[in-house]
Design a protein around this motif. Structure first.
Motif, PDB file in Angstrom:
ATOM      1  N   HIS A 226       0.851  -1.196   0.000  1.00  0.00           N
ATOM      2  CA  HIS A 226       0.000   0.000   0.000  1.00  0.00           C
ATOM      3  C   HIS A 226       0.882   1.239   0.000  1.00  0.00           C
ATOM      4  N   ARG A 227       0.415   2.236  -0.681  1.00  0.00           N
ATOM      5  CA  ARG A 227       1.159   3.511  -0.681  1.00  0.00           C
ATOM      6  C   ARG A 227       0.489   4.454   0.320  1.00  0.00           C
ATOM      7  N   VAL A 228       1.329   5.162   1.071  1.00  0.00           N
ATOM      8  CA  VAL A 228       0.790   6.154   2.011  1.00  0.00           C
ATOM      9  C   VAL A 228       1.586   7.441   1.820  1.00  0.00           C
ATOM     10  N   ARG A 229       0.854   8.534   1.732  1.00  0.00           N
ATOM     11  CA  ARG A 229       1.513   9.833   1.558  1.00  0.00           C
ATOM     12  C   ARG A 229       1.423  10.601   2.873  1.00  0.00           C
ATOM     13  N   ILE A 230       2.554  11.115   3.316  1.00  0.00           N
ATOM     14  CA  ILE A 230       2.572  11.864   4.577  1.00  0.00           C
ATOM     15  C   ILE A 230       3.079  13.279   4.302  1.00  0.00           C
ATOM     16  N   GLU A 231       2.319  14.237   4.783  1.00  0.00           N
ATOM     17  CA  GLU A 231       2.759  15.624   4.622  1.00  0.00           C
ATOM     18  C   GLU A 231       3.385  16.099   5.920  1.00  0.00           C
ATOM     19  N   THR A 232       4.635  16.559   5.821  1.00  0.00           N
ATOM     20  CA  THR A 232       5.361  16.989   7.015  1.00  0.00           C
ATOM     21  C   THR A 232       6.440  17.993   6.626  1.00  0.00           C
ATOM     22  N   PRO A 233       6.695  18.970   7.492  1.00  0.00           N
ATOM     23  CA  PRO A 233       7.795  19.908   7.206  1.00  0.00           C
ATOM     24  C   PRO A 233       9.163  19.283   7.515  1.00  0.00           C
ATOM     25  N   PHE A 273       0.678   2.853  14.182  1.00  0.00           N
ATOM     26  CA  PHE A 273       1.938   3.451  14.633  1.00  0.00           C
ATOM     27  C   PHE A 273       1.978   4.966  14.393  1.00  0.00           C
ATOM     28  N   LEU A 274       1.297   5.395  13.377  1.00  0.00           N
ATOM     29  CA  LEU A 274       1.401   6.797  12.918  1.00  0.00           C
ATOM     30  C   LEU A 274       1.247   7.841  14.036  1.00  0.00           C
ATOM     31  N   PRO A 275       0.288   7.711  14.957  1.00  0.00           N
ATOM     32  CA  PRO A 275       0.146   8.740  16.007  1.00  0.00           C
ATOM     33  C   PRO A 275       1.389   8.884  16.889  1.00  0.00           C
ATOM     34  N   THR A 276       2.144   7.804  17.045  1.00  0.00           N
ATOM     35  CA  THR A 276       3.328   7.889  17.914  1.00  0.00           C
ATOM     36  C   THR A 276       4.378   8.841  17.338  1.00  0.00           C
ATOM     37  N   LEU A 277       4.328   9.037  16.011  1.00  0.00           N
ATOM     38  CA  LEU A 277       5.273   9.985  15.385  1.00  0.00           C
ATOM     39  C   LEU A 277       5.120  11.379  15.977  1.00  0.00           C
ATOM     40  N   THR A 278       3.891  11.724  16.279  1.00  0.00           N
ATOM     41  CA  THR A 278       3.645  13.067  16.821  1.00  0.00           C
ATOM     42  C   THR A 278       3.669  13.064  18.350  1.00  0.00           C
ATOM     43  N   THR A 279       3.124  12.026  18.952  1.00  0.00           N
ATOM     44  CA  THR A 279       3.016  12.038  20.422  1.00  0.00           C
ATOM     45  C   THR A 279       4.351  11.720  21.103  1.00  0.00           C
ATOM     46  N   GLU A 280       5.120  10.769  20.544  1.00  0.00           N
ATOM     47  CA  GLU A 280       6.366  10.374  21.215  1.00  0.00           C
ATOM     48  C   GLU A 280       7.613  10.953  20.550  1.00  0.00           C
ATOM     49  N   GLU A 281       7.582  11.072  19.228  1.00  0.00           N
ATOM     50  CA  GLU A 281       8.773  11.563  18.509  1.00  0.00           C
ATOM     51  C   GLU A 281       8.708  13.075  18.249  1.00  0.00           C
ATOM     52  N   PHE A 283       7.273  14.781  15.950  1.00  0.00           N
ATOM     53  CA  PHE A 283       7.298  15.248  14.562  1.00  0.00           C
ATOM     54  C   PHE A 283       5.981  15.953  14.253  1.00  0.00           C
ATOM     55  N   THR A 284       6.063  16.858  13.297  1.00  0.00           N
ATOM     56  CA  THR A 284       4.832  17.542  12.867  1.00  0.00           C
ATOM     57  C   THR A 284       4.292  16.846  11.611  1.00  0.00           C
ATOM     58  N   ILE A 285       3.087  16.328  11.715  1.00  0.00           N
ATOM     59  CA  ILE A 285       2.434  15.703  10.546  1.00  0.00           C
ATOM     60  C   ILE A 285       1.223  16.573  10.200  1.00  0.00           C
ATOM     61  N   THR A 286       1.242  17.144   9.015  1.00  0.00           N
ATOM     62  CA  THR A 286       0.125  18.043   8.645  1.00  0.00           C
ATOM     63  C   THR A 286      -0.976  17.318   7.872  1.00  0.00           C
ATOM     64  N   GLY A 287      -0.666  16.135   7.396  1.00  0.00           N
ATOM     65  CA  GLY A 287      -1.708  15.388   6.682  1.00  0.00           C
ATOM     66  C   GLY A 287      -1.195  14.056   6.192  1.00  0.00           C
ATOM     67  N   PHE A 288      -2.117  13.146   5.960  1.00  0.00           N
ATOM     68  CA  PHE A 288      -1.731  11.878   5.344  1.00  0.00           C
ATOM     69  C   PHE A 288      -2.901  11.321   4.543  1.00  0.00           C
ATOM     70  N   SER A 289      -2.556  10.534   3.544  1.00  0.00           N
ATOM     71  CA  SER A 289      -3.604   9.935   2.717  1.00  0.00           C
ATOM     72  C   SER A 289      -3.078   8.631   2.138  1.00  0.00           C
ATOM     73  N   SER A 290      -4.025   7.794   1.747  1.00  0.00           N
ATOM     74  CA  SER A 290      -3.650   6.515   1.155  1.00  0.00           C
ATOM     75  C   SER A 290      -4.224   6.459  -0.249  1.00  0.00           C
ATOM     76  N   PRO A 291      -3.405   6.820  -1.235  1.00  0.00           N
ATOM     77  CA  PRO A 291      -3.937   6.878  -2.600  1.00  0.00           C
ATOM     78  C   PRO A 291      -4.420   5.533  -3.118  1.00  0.00           C
ATOM     79  N   ASP A 292      -4.021   4.446  -2.461  1.00  0.00           N
ATOM     80  CA  ASP A 292      -4.462   3.116  -2.905  1.00  0.00           C
ATOM     81  C   ASP A 292      -5.926   2.866  -2.592  1.00  0.00           C
ATOM     82  N   ASN A 293      -6.448   3.568  -1.602  1.00  0.00           N
ATOM     83  CA  ASN A 293      -7.802   3.260  -1.150  1.00  0.00           C
ATOM     84  C   ASN A 293      -8.868   3.821  -2.067  1.00  0.00           C
ATOM     85  N   ASN A 294      -8.643   3.725  -3.324  1.00  0.00           N
ATOM     86  CA  ASN A 294      -9.685   4.175  -4.231  1.00  0.00           C
ATOM     87  C   ASN A 294      -9.906   3.121  -5.300  1.00  0.00           C
TER      88      ASN A 294
END
Lengths: 304, 255
Positions: A226-233, A273-281, A283-294
């Protein structure tokens, strides 16, 4: 209930439905496909508005084209958004109840009932011209079920419904299915379909690409990463962290739009796992999407 | 067949609803005014000749116009507005649907024609005697004939309104005035025979003579009745059969 055998329908040089064979049994079946896949054409064939060029379609063992016996037991909610705009919702449903063969008294009482069932009882005396898209969808649903048909065909019924309306609609759909009705619902949104039923027919360019349990399709899709796109600075830092995860296969930087795109075999684990990127690490995540889910990517996989 | 009366009455109610029918009431009132103007500007005319002239020139044209409009509403308009889907997926036999709706259109057009005739009679101060009654019978028969024919055209051709209007105003106005026997292929000639208006002497003048004189209508009223009833029956049978066997589906953009 509905038997489709090698049915094809041509419109001049264009094929609308291509050699479809399938039997639809009681319960909810979703007709899934992108715009132009042939969903509405197939529904028009089943509702006997058009005839197959080759093959056959039988509803209750009869050919449906211009067949009143079939229409007595079939309800149809078309995709079109056209009405007799000068009528009120109540007048419109009552008119169609009379055309379904009910007496004036029966039609009145049944109209009141179905308007209540679709949540339009208090708004049914306004002119249809003033209705919102969601209200119009509810009225279309009301006219489809008013004669208590055994088969109900719904063409993109969730279009224009708000989240509350969708939830109510899906719950109502399950109630109808529990009563033993055969329900065929068309949609182009996989997520929507998964909430309605497990049984699907997947149409693509007029052909029946797959039919059966939606989870089989999901499993098939899950064979591919699956492909996942993550938007982050902070793309480099986030990528460095993610590539250490055992189920992340590949990470790429999106130079043009910013952010990163990764591939994973375990989508659910990754999303857990994704929420731990912001809560524990931190990191700033401004958005994510899964282009496969269409649907497009599902068709891509299935054609491959 | 018990659904047929409901299809007929509901279609009739729709066609006669005030917003849709008001224009035809205005037309009838305009005929009252026109009758009075005609009498004022042609002082030599009697009420009978004034009524006959206006009836032939205008009332029967209004009839054809109304038929073109209401007959289009029987099927064509439903297809164009995409509401046909609600009618065709109900347990109503298609022949019943089209015949009952055509009957409703014919009754509506008859009412339009008679209203215009009443307006003309009032305006020209003509009596409501034999001439008026003959006109009414011709108008009713004409309404049925035009509607049956125009519904047939609308079943065969998309955007049939234009064709029907050309027929109503071009063909039906010109053909009865043509030389030879060609006038016999015009509905209007048969209706004029049934109406049997008194002959009005042509105005003589020194102007250039007409190249070929118009034919004299030799159709007997009895034959005209038979021909029009035949036309209505044949067209209706064809319409019922055709509508029952062919697809009438609005085009959808989504699929």
């Amino acid at each position: 209930m509905i038997q489709i055998e090698n049915a094809s329908r041509w419109f001049g040089q264009v094929i609308g439905v291509n050699d479809v064979t399938h039997t639809i049994e009681p319960g909810v079946t979703a007709l899934l496909g992108m715009n132009g896949a042939g969903k509405s054409t197939l529904l028009r064939l089943i509702t006997g508005q058009i005839q197959p060029t080759t093959g056959s379609i039988k509803v209750f063992g009869n050919e449906p084209f211009a067949n009143p016996e079939v229409y007595k037991r079939m309800g149809y909610c078309p995709e079109i958004d056209q009405f007799y705009e000068h009528k009120t919702g109540r007048q419109f449903v009552n008119y169609l109840a009379r055309l379904a063969g009910m007496s004036a008294a029966e039609a009145k009482s049944r109209t009141d009932e179905v308007l209540h069932e679709v949540g339009m009882a208090d708004r049914a005396d306004k002119k249809l011209a003033g209705y919102s898209k969601g209200m119009r969808q509810r009225i279309k649903l009301a006219q489809a079920i008013l004669h208590d048909p055994d088969i109900i065909l719904l063409d993109e019924p969730l279009n224009g419904l708000d989240p509350v309306g969708r939830r109510e609609f899906m719950s109502y759909l399950h109630t109808l299915a529990e009563r033993g009705k055969t329900i065929l619902v068309s949609s182009h949104i996989l997520f929507e379909v998964e909430q309605m039923t497990k049984s699907i027919m997947l149409l693509h360019r007029g052909r029946l690409l797959a039919a059966g349990d939606v989870s089989l399709i999901r499993e098939y899709i899950d064979k591919y990463p699956h492909r996942v796109r993550i938007e982050t600075p902070q793309p480099r830092e986030v990528a460095a962290k993610l590539i250490q995860l055992p189920y992340v296969l590949k990470v790429e930087f999106d130079e043009w739009r910013g952010g990163i795109e990764l591939q994973t075999r375990e989508l659910n684990q990754f999303f857990a796992f994704l929420p731990t990127l912001t809560t524990e690490e931190n990191f700033t995540i401004t958005g994510f999407s899964s282009p496969d889910n269409n649907l497009e990517s599902i068709f891509h996989y299935l054609i491959e | 067949m018990s659904i047929a009366p409901f299809v007929f009455t509901s279609t009739l109610q729709d066609m006669l609803r005030p917003k849709r029918f008001a224009i035809w009431v205005i037309v009838a009132i305009a005929m009252v005014v026109l009758g009075q103007v005609f009498l004022r500007f042609t002082p030599t005319s009697t009420s009978t000749t004034a009524y006959s002239t206006l009836s032939e020139l205008i009332v029967f044209r209004i009839l054809a116009l109304a038929a073109a409009i209401f007959a289009t509403g029987v099927v064509s308009q439903e297809v164009e507005q995409k509401t046909i889907v609600y009618l065709l997926t109900r347990p109503v036999p298609r022949p019943v649907l089209i015949l009952a709706r055509t009957l409703a259109a014919s009754v509506t057009v008859s009412i339009v024609g008679i209203l215009a005739a009443v307006g003309t009679a009032l305006g020209t101060r003509a009596s409501f005697g034999d001439l008026f009654l003959r006109d009414c019978s011709a108008l009713i028969l004409g309404a049925f004939a035009y509607c049956a024919l125009f519904v047939l055209v609308s079943l065969l051709i998309n955007k049939s309104m234009v064709i029907n209007l050309i027929f109503a105003f071009g063909y039906e106005a010109a053909v009865p005035k043509m030389p030879g026997d060609i006038y016999k292929v015009s509905i209007n000639s048969y209706l004029m025979s049934i109406a049997s208006h008194p002959k009005i002497a042509p105005v003589t003048s020194d102007a250039a003579p007409v190249a070929t004189p118009a034919a004299v209508n030799t159709i007997q009223p009895g034959a005209a009745w038979l021909a029009m009833i035949g036309l209505v029956v044949l067209c209706s049978m064809f319409n019922a059969q055709w509508f029952d066997r062919n697809e009438y589906v609005p085009r959808e953009d989504g699929d």
